[in-house]
Design an enzyme around this catalytic site. Structure first.
Site, PDB file in Angstrom:
ATOM      1  N   ALA A  76     -21.236  -9.601  -3.813  1.00 52.59           N
ATOM      2  CA  ALA A  76     -19.796 -10.228  -3.144  1.00 52.59           C
ATOM      3  C   ALA A  76     -19.870  -9.682  -1.655  1.00 52.59           C
ATOM      4  O   ALA A  76     -20.411  -8.413  -1.508  1.00 52.59           O
ATOM      5  CB  ALA A  76     -18.596  -9.842  -3.818  1.00 52.59           C
ATOM      6  N   MET A 139     -20.058  -5.446  -5.056  1.00 48.10           N
ATOM      7  CA  MET A 139     -20.315  -5.632  -3.730  1.00 48.10           C
ATOM      8  C   MET A 139     -21.695  -5.555  -3.305  1.00 48.10           C
ATOM      9  O   MET A 139     -22.420  -4.702  -3.683  1.00 48.10           O
ATOM     10  CB  MET A 139     -19.173  -4.810  -2.981  1.00 48.10           C
ATOM     11  CG  MET A 139     -17.657  -4.825  -3.338  1.00 48.10           C
ATOM     12  SD  MET A 139     -17.178  -6.682  -3.012  1.00 48.10           S
ATOM     13  CE  MET A 139     -17.202  -6.780  -1.151  1.00 48.10           C
ATOM     14  N   CYS A 140     -22.128  -6.440  -2.536  1.00 49.70           N
ATOM     15  CA  CYS A 140     -23.386  -6.591  -1.851  1.00 49.70           C
ATOM     16  C   CYS A 140     -23.720  -5.273  -1.321  1.00 49.70           C
ATOM     17  O   CYS A 140     -24.876  -4.533  -1.598  1.00 49.70           O
ATOM     18  CB  CYS A 140     -23.579  -7.557  -1.006  1.00 49.70           C
ATOM     19  SG  CYS A 140     -25.199  -7.528   0.043  1.00 49.70           S
ATOM     20  N   PHE A 141     -22.664  -4.652  -0.655  1.00 53.15           N
ATOM     21  CA  PHE A 141     -23.109  -3.331   0.213  1.00 53.15           C
ATOM     22  C   PHE A 141     -23.143  -2.176  -0.679  1.00 53.15           C
ATOM     23  O   PHE A 141     -23.371  -1.194  -0.168  1.00 53.15           O
ATOM     24  CB  PHE A 141     -21.939  -3.521   1.376  1.00 53.15           C
ATOM     25  CG  PHE A 141     -22.260  -4.312   2.507  1.00 53.15           C
ATOM     26  CD1 PHE A 141     -23.342  -4.063   3.706  1.00 53.15           C
ATOM     27  CD2 PHE A 141     -22.275  -5.692   2.502  1.00 53.15           C
ATOM     28  CE1 PHE A 141     -23.711  -4.628   4.686  1.00 53.15           C
ATOM     29  CE2 PHE A 141     -22.595  -6.661   3.589  1.00 53.15           C
ATOM     30  CZ  PHE A 141     -23.238  -6.102   4.665  1.00 53.15           C
ATOM     31  N   LYS A 155     -26.010   1.244   3.809  1.00 53.63           N
ATOM     32  CA  LYS A 155     -26.336  -0.251   3.747  1.00 53.63           C
ATOM     33  C   LYS A 155     -25.569  -0.884   5.046  1.00 53.63           C
ATOM     34  O   LYS A 155     -24.182  -0.710   5.090  1.00 53.63           O
ATOM     35  CB  LYS A 155     -26.219  -1.005   2.438  1.00 53.63           C
ATOM     36  CG  LYS A 155     -26.716  -2.405   2.405  1.00 53.63           C
ATOM     37  CD  LYS A 155     -27.050  -2.874   1.292  1.00 53.63           C
ATOM     38  CE  LYS A 155     -27.186  -4.285   1.212  1.00 53.63           C
ATOM     39  NZ  LYS A 155     -27.255  -5.038  -0.153  1.00 53.63           N
TER      40      LYS A 155
END
Lengths: 245, 131
Positions: A76, A139-141, A155
């Site tokens: 996300a 979360m993607c990050f 990131k």
């Protein structure tokens, strides 16, 4: 890297509605028109779930103004304080030939060049560990792989692809600032003057032209792309699609 | 050379006759493109319900690797009569044994599309060409 240059359409839509952003990308993937680079931002701020993510496993959905589910994979993303780009083209495009990771290397190399122009010393994560990695947020990050772009030990860009019918849609999110949902991730604004999308856009366009062989020509969606996008828009926040997993 | 006991689609699915049904999977080439040889890069595979009627070329499922979601396309038309549910817990089978334990679905064909698929030699040429 020097490449023969090919025409790519450039569509810029800053401050666009979230469902429109996702629907237009899907329309560009489906219609199969000219190779297209989109540059966009989101209004209001939006949390996008990865295609296969479980809704219940992303606590951040409760804090975002709007939620959509992408058709690209990955984790996300809270789309606020960022410049988002999408690349849509045929899989026969030299950028996307070979294994998926090779295409990330090519695109990420170009992004790193652009970031360097605004004072951000970004690099691929490779074997480093990142302070931004966290468990259980979805979360993607907060999750990184060796080909992710990082700076200051965190990131700073998320990316994902969808491949369908010999075409590819490649999403990228470059963080200019962070939000409470994403917390301590890398941002361009902490490294210098890049605080707004307009600060980065010319450098990103130039890097894509120089490193990926694009010859960018400003354009707009075709009537067929607009028509399909308008039909696809509602699905992106349809509760059934949002909670499909 | 890839197995010549089955046929291949341009979108990298294979189809193998087994009695009056046809078993379908995806090739090692497709898996390598998605995962670059790292079996743990494959993270999810969505397969169809039993009884679903597929048309040739129709998307019947989706596979996600760490960095991409890709469609799975039916190389033949027909009814899905079996799904490899073991992949749900052991997706690594697709990379470790794409020609056997990594199969995806079994289809009862409705037509003769199987005959129009590529043999192994033609598939080798297909993937050797720029694509």
């Amino acid at each position: 890297m020097t490449r023969a240059q090919h025409p790519w359409r450039l569509i810029t839509t800053l401050g666009a509605p979230p469902n429109f952003n996702m629907a237009l990308d899907e329309a560009l993937l489906e219609i199969g028109g000219a190779p297209t680079l989109r540059l966009y931002t989101w209004q209001p701020d939006t949390l996008s779930l990865g295609y296969f993510q479980k809704y219940a496993e992303v606590p951040g959905v409760a804090q975002a103004s709007h939620v959509v589910r992408r058709i690209t994979g990955g984790g996300a993303i809270h789309h606020a304080g960022e410049l988002t780009f999408s690349l849509t083209t045929d899989l026969s495009d030299p950028i996307y030939q070979g294994a998926v990771p090779r295409s990330y290397e090519r695109v990420h190399f170009a992004v790193i060049q652009a970031l360097g122009q605004v004072g951000v010393r970004a690099k691929l994560r490779l074997d480093d560990s990142l302070a931004s990695d966290q468990a259980a947020t979805g979360m993607c990050f907060h999750h990184s792989t060796p080909l992710d772009i990082a700076w200051m030990g965190r990131k700073g860009m998320g990316s994902a692809q969808r491949r369908r019918g010999g075409r590819v849609l490649h999403h990228g999110s470059i963080k200019l600032a962070t939000t409470p949902i994403e917390g301590a991730i890398a941002t361009t604004s902490e490294c210098g003057p890049c605080t707004e999308p307009a600060d980065l856009i010319p450098h990103l366009c130039l890097a894509f032209e120089q490193e990926l062989g694009m010859r960018l020509e400003r354009g707009v969606p075709s009537p067929a792309e607009r028509e399909l996008a308008s039909r696809l828009e509602p699905r992106y926040s349809d509760p059934e699609f949002l909670r499909r997993r | 050379m890839r197995p010549n006991d089955r046929k291949y689609s341009t979108s990298h699915e294979w189809a193998k006759k087994d009695g009056d049904t046809i078993v379908v999977g995806i090739t090692d080439f497709a898996i390598e493109e998605l995962s670059s040889g790292n079996t743990s890069d494959l993270v999810y595979c969505d397969l169809p319900d039993l009884g679903r009627i597929l048309e040739v070329g129709e998307t019947f499922g989706e596979i996600e690797s760490v960095k991409a979601v890709a469609d799975l396309n039916a190389p033949i038309g027909g009814e899905v009569v079996e799904v490899n549910s073991s992949l749900e817990e052991h997706l690594e089978k697709m990379a470790e044994d794409p020609w056997g334990a990594g199969w995806l679905v079994r289809i009862k064909p409705s037509g003769s599309e199987y005959d129009e698929l590529m043999d192994a030699e033609a598939y080798e040429k297909h993937i050797a060409a720029p694509h």
